[in-house]
Design an enzyme around this catalytic site. Structure first.
Site, mmCIF file in Angstrom:
data_model
loop_
_atom_site.group_PDB
_atom_site.id
_atom_site.type_symbol
_atom_site.label_atom_id
_atom_site.label_comp_id
_atom_site.label_asym_id
_atom_site.label_seq_id
_atom_site.Cartn_x
_atom_site.Cartn_y
_atom_site.Cartn_z
ATOM 1 N N CYS A 154 -23.050 54.122 -18.423
ATOM 2 C CA CYS A 154 -23.892 54.904 -19.351
ATOM 3 C C CYS A 154 -25.470 55.068 -18.510
ATOM 4 O O CYS A 154 -26.081 56.092 -19.128
ATOM 5 C CB CYS A 154 -24.129 54.423 -20.594
ATOM 6 S SG CYS A 154 -25.037 52.849 -20.885
ATOM 7 N N LYS B 199 0.771 16.118 -9.207
ATOM 8 C CA LYS B 199 -0.349 15.572 -9.515
ATOM 9 C C LYS B 199 -1.160 16.674 -10.229
ATOM 10 O O LYS B 199 -1.501 17.486 -9.772
ATOM 11 C CB LYS B 199 -1.065 15.090 -8.104
ATOM 12 C CG LYS B 199 -2.368 14.049 -8.297
ATOM 13 C CD LYS B 199 -2.954 14.017 -6.976
ATOM 14 C CE LYS B 199 -4.261 13.006 -7.097
ATOM 15 N NZ LYS B 199 -5.197 13.948 -7.954
ATOM 16 N N GLU C 16 6.442 13.100 -8.520
ATOM 17 C CA GLU C 16 5.898 13.740 -9.687
ATOM 18 C C GLU C 16 4.653 14.725 -9.088
ATOM 19 O O GLU C 16 4.191 14.345 -8.053
ATOM 20 C CB GLU C 16 5.175 12.821 -10.770
ATOM 21 C CG GLU C 16 6.112 11.897 -11.214
ATOM 22 C CD GLU C 16 5.572 10.779 -12.031
ATOM 23 O OE1 GLU C 16 4.472 10.874 -12.351
ATOM 24 O OE2 GLU C 16 6.490 9.780 -12.220
ATOM 25 N N ASP D 37 -4.151 18.252 -12.290
ATOM 26 C CA ASP D 37 -5.754 18.281 -12.055
ATOM 27 C C ASP D 37 -6.205 18.538 -13.544
ATOM 28 O O ASP D 37 -6.398 19.699 -14.101
ATOM 29 C CB ASP D 37 -6.256 19.605 -11.275
ATOM 30 C CG ASP D 37 -7.430 19.744 -10.703
ATOM 31 O OD1 ASP D 37 -7.954 18.405 -10.813
ATOM 32 O OD2 ASP D 37 -7.768 20.616 -10.332
ATOM 33 N N CYS E 181 -26.526 45.631 -20.385
ATOM 34 C CA CYS E 181 -26.817 46.965 -20.601
ATOM 35 C C CYS E 181 -27.229 47.037 -22.191
ATOM 36 O O CYS E 181 -26.383 46.574 -22.976
ATOM 37 C CB CYS E 181 -25.618 47.878 -20.429
ATOM 38 S SG CYS E 181 -25.703 49.431 -21.030
ATOM 39 N N CYS F 26 -27.011 50.785 -15.854
ATOM 40 C CA CYS F 26 -25.697 50.500 -16.169
ATOM 41 C C CYS F 26 -24.768 51.640 -15.569
ATOM 42 O O CYS F 26 -25.105 52.684 -15.521
ATOM 43 C CB CYS F 26 -25.631 50.566 -17.918
ATOM 44 S SG CYS F 26 -23.868 50.585 -18.395
ATOM 45 N N CYS G 145 -22.381 53.152 -24.945
ATOM 46 C CA CYS G 145 -21.974 52.794 -23.678
ATOM 47 C C CYS G 145 -20.411 52.631 -23.801
ATOM 48 O O CYS G 145 -20.017 51.614 -24.610
ATOM 49 C CB CYS G 145 -22.565 51.572 -23.109
ATOM 50 S SG CYS G 145 -22.059 50.895 -21.456
ATOM 51 N N TYR H 223 3.164 10.290 -18.236
ATOM 52 C CA TYR H 223 3.754 10.109 -17.071
ATOM 53 C C TYR H 223 4.054 8.636 -16.783
ATOM 54 O O TYR H 223 4.584 8.129 -15.496
ATOM 55 C CB TYR H 223 3.171 10.822 -15.877
ATOM 56 C CG TYR H 223 1.828 10.716 -15.566
ATOM 57 C CD1 TYR H 223 1.179 9.482 -15.347
ATOM 58 C CD2 TYR H 223 0.990 11.751 -15.717
ATOM 59 C CE1 TYR H 223 -0.313 9.157 -15.346
ATOM 60 C CE2 TYR H 223 -0.734 11.759 -15.696
ATOM 61 C CZ TYR H 223 -1.017 10.357 -15.311
ATOM 62 O OH TYR H 223 -2.373 10.305 -15.292
ATOM 63 N N LYS I 135 -2.249 15.264 -1.269
ATOM 64 C CA LYS I 135 -3.038 16.336 -1.780
ATOM 65 C C LYS I 135 -2.922 17.431 -0.809
ATOM 66 O O LYS I 135 -2.777 17.333 0.432
ATOM 67 C CB LYS I 135 -4.499 15.974 -1.756
ATOM 68 C CG LYS I 135 -4.621 14.665 -2.777
ATOM 69 C CD LYS I 135 -6.186 14.576 -3.124
ATOM 70 C CE LYS I 135 -6.611 15.534 -4.040
ATOM 71 N NZ LYS I 135 -8.001 15.197 -4.454
#
Length: 670
Positions: A409, A115, A113, A117, A424, A406, A430, A225, A312
């Site tokens: 602008c 694994k 199966e 995370d 900004c 920025c 902007c 599972y 892993k």
């Protein structure tokens, strides 16, 4: 409608909606439209409010959350949630296979199966109904998070079919798909909040939130599972997986029954590259002996089963050259540095860019244009620079100096105390901020103007037809100009105008959220609307009045005040008012149950076990009492729950104001 008719209809709608949830989330085969589903769910919700005695404890309406958990109860696991032994070596897997053969002979199979995370979870079912959900914790005991887990669409409240044990536990992994993680993390970064490192952390943090209504807004998923229970009607793990699928559980399609270790290694090799095509994170493969009797014979060590092991995958990293650092401006004005890289293959894709997050991260890495950098896909999703190879640094590279103005602008950037992002402040002119605000305003959670998508907004902005949010509502007068644009036929223009017109019916809270005031998300917008009732009172509110609203802190209050202090924003609101948008809520007529609290003022603070704060407010007002937003000498009672702010408590004590619990409030009404 008679009570019996209501009972029958509630049962029918509950059953039908549970089937539609299963079709959509588990089978990925929806049988009705989202609109039809939402209408049925709304009908059921209204019936349950009118006839609460007939609500199923596992009703589909409970998947939208709303309950507050002030603390999570610790529960001892009936079957310990042990961790698996793991390895990065294929030779270790061959050695594991040798040990298994030595113990039980050669006649056995493995189940392979993915694994996942995510966050390990144990679900208990009694008579086919979900009764408890508990986190792994320390393996022997974990936190009861049942209320939050019930909001996950793929976890059934009530099982389908027949043949399931009277009581059993099923183990699984709660996780978040990459696309959802990226979207939610981008929102956190735009709001100046620290982004989560990976989807696992995001899922874990979500499951432990106190407000299940907020949990329901985050799209968590769950694969199941492993089955535990007394006298299970199965001889093998593979057989049990096929059965639990028929009961309504979501089981990953990526499983394989293997007759020897070579087939196991083939499965591992297959997913070494295939994992990058999945919509969720995995960090390896789990290998289990299939037969339950053989599992018992192999037994356990103190920490893990001897009949299972996990392999892993190594995190993929690659070196490349940093060509340049550029800067992006988001909707809220947050400026994010981006590393532009010499293109390189990583985790199945060509990587050209990586995030540098903020100025602090650039300083920590001491990364410079021209450096050779080590790049990794953080959580297999967002490429990130994890280090600089100083041995390969050419002489004379200049230290990176974060920009001061920025890039769009030219406005000087600002950074507030305690925040990591530079901003900004020019949200009036902007360009990326203007476009971003309009895209936010029309989004599904705000004004929900489907016909005005992100690309269309960019096109209208570039053509000069849109410059502010208010301009959206003048597009109906510009049909001729619209028809001259690419991909804008008569039908498209008519749909666009119709969608804009329909949005005028959205409630005040949607409009307020759509304005894009920094830190004012959906929940904050609702709280402000409920408290101030209309935009004029909100605009006139000072800091003290704003922070008196439940869960509104100084940072949010200052942001709201700053927003309304800008004349251009007030002018825009006046334009939106003139266009017919909703800037107040309807005052409900209160039917008094008694006058026992007449002439008395109350302030509610904290979290309550029996009631939501809104329920207590309604109860007080229905009996003649008045709710106030701040503590003063004129306050008659402070209704105090858990986690109440110490400043409020001290002020009430100093003023000798009676402090009562929710139970004492009920006693006053007897």
């Amino acid at each position: 409608m008679s009570p019996q008719e209501a009972k029958k209809l509630i049962e029918s709608l509950t059953s039908e909606l549970q089937q539609h949830n299963y079709n959509y989330y588990v089978l990925a085969m929806p049988s009705i439209s989202d609109l039809e589903f939402d209408q049925m769910l709304k009908q059921l919700s209204e019936l349950e409010k009118e006839f609460p005695e007939y609500q199923d404890p596992n009703s589909p309406t409970l998947k939208v959350g709303g309950e507050i958990t002030k603390s999570f109860k610790t529960v001892k696991h009936k079957y310990p949630m042990l961790s698996l032994g793991n390895t990065y070596s294929e030779q270790d897997l061959i050695d594991f296979d040798t040990r298994v053969r030595k113990a039980i002979g050669d006649d056995f199979e493995y189940v392979c199966e993915l694994k996942f995370d995510g966050l390990s979870m144990s679900l208990t079912y009694n008579n086919g109904k979900l009764s408890q959900a508990v986190t792994r914790g320390d393996g022997t005991k974990g936190d009861d998070v049942t209320t939050n887990i019930k909001t996950i669409k793929t976890i059934p409240h009530k099982l389908k079919g027949m043949g399931y044990p009277e009581e059993f536990e099923i183990r699984g992994e709660v996780f978040m798909h990459r696309a959802a993680f990226e979207k939610l993390n981008a929102e956190r970064e735009e709001n100046g909040e620290q982004p989560f490192a990976n989807p696992r952390n995001f899922a874990s943090g979500t499951v432990k939130m106190q407000d299940s209504g907020e949990v329901a807004k985050r799209p968590l998923d769950c694969f199941l599972y492993f089955l535990y229970g007394n006298n299970l009607p199965f001889k093998t793990h593979w057989e049990s997986l096929q059965a639990v699928k028929s009961w309504g559980f979501k089981v990953s399609e990526h499983i394989r029954l293997c007759s020897n270790i070579n087939e196991v290694l083939d499965f591992i090799h297959d997913f070494d590259n295939e994992r990058f095509k999945l919509s969720f994170d995995i960090d390896g493969i789990v290998i289990k002996v299939n037969n339950y009797a053989q599992q018992q014979e192999l037994g356990f060590t103190a920490k893990s089963p001897r009949w299972a092991i996990s392999y892993k995958y190594k995190a993929q990293e690659v070196e490349t050259r940093l060509l340049s650092i550029t800067y992006q401006v988001g909707r809220t004005g947050a400026v994010t540095p981006v590393a532009n890289l010499q293109p390189v293959q990583l985790a199945g894709t060509t990587v050209k860019r990586a995030t540098l997050h903020n100025a602090n991260e650039i300083e920590r890495l001491d990364v410079r244009e021209g450096d050779t950098v080590l790049v990794e896909k953080g959580g297999e999703i967002i490429p990130k620079i994890i280090s600089v190879n100083l041995d390969k640094r050419p002489a004379g590279l200049h230290k990176t100096v974060y920009i001061q103005n920025c890039p769009e602008c030219g406005t000087e950037l600002i950074r507030k105390a305690g925040e990591v992002a530079w901003y900004c402040p020019n949200d009036i002119s902007c360009p990326p901020q203007i476009v971003g605000k309009m895209q936010h305003f029309t989004s599904r959670k705000a004004m929900n103007i489907d016909s005005l998508g992100d690309e269309t907004i960019v096109q209208l902005f570039n053509s000069g037809l849109l410059r502010t949010i208010a301009d959206i509502y003048s597009l109906s007068d510009k049909k001729t100009e619209l028809l001259l644009l690419d991909r804008m036929g008569q039908r498209s223009v008519n749909n666009l105008i119709a969608g804009i017109e329909a949005s005028k019916n959205n409630p005040f809270e949607k409009v307020l959220f759509g304005l894009g005031i920094r830190y004012v998300g959906e929940t904050v917008a609702k709280k402000l609307v409920q408290h101030f009732k209309n935009i004029d009172r909100l605009i006139a509110a000072n800091t003290e009045e704003l922070v008196a609203v439940n869960e509104i802190g100084t940072r949010i209050a200052e942001s709201v005040i700053d927003y309304f202090a800008e004349p251009a924003h007030i002018y825009q609101i006046e334009q939106l008012k003139a266009a017919g948008l909703q800037f107040e809520i309807e005052e409900k007529e209160i039917v008094f149950e008694s006058d026992k609290l007449e002439g008395k003022t109350f302030l509610i603070s904290g979290v309550f076990a029996q009631f939501g704060r809104a329920e207590l407010k309604d109860l007080i007002e229905a009996n003649g009492g008045k709710i106030v937003s701040s503590i003063s000498a004129k306050l008659n009672f402070l209704v105090a729950g858990d986690n109440m702010g110490p400043a409020k408590l001290k002020k009430a004590t100093d003023l000798s104001i009676p402090i009562i619990t929710d139970n004492e409030l009920l006693e006053m009404l007897k």
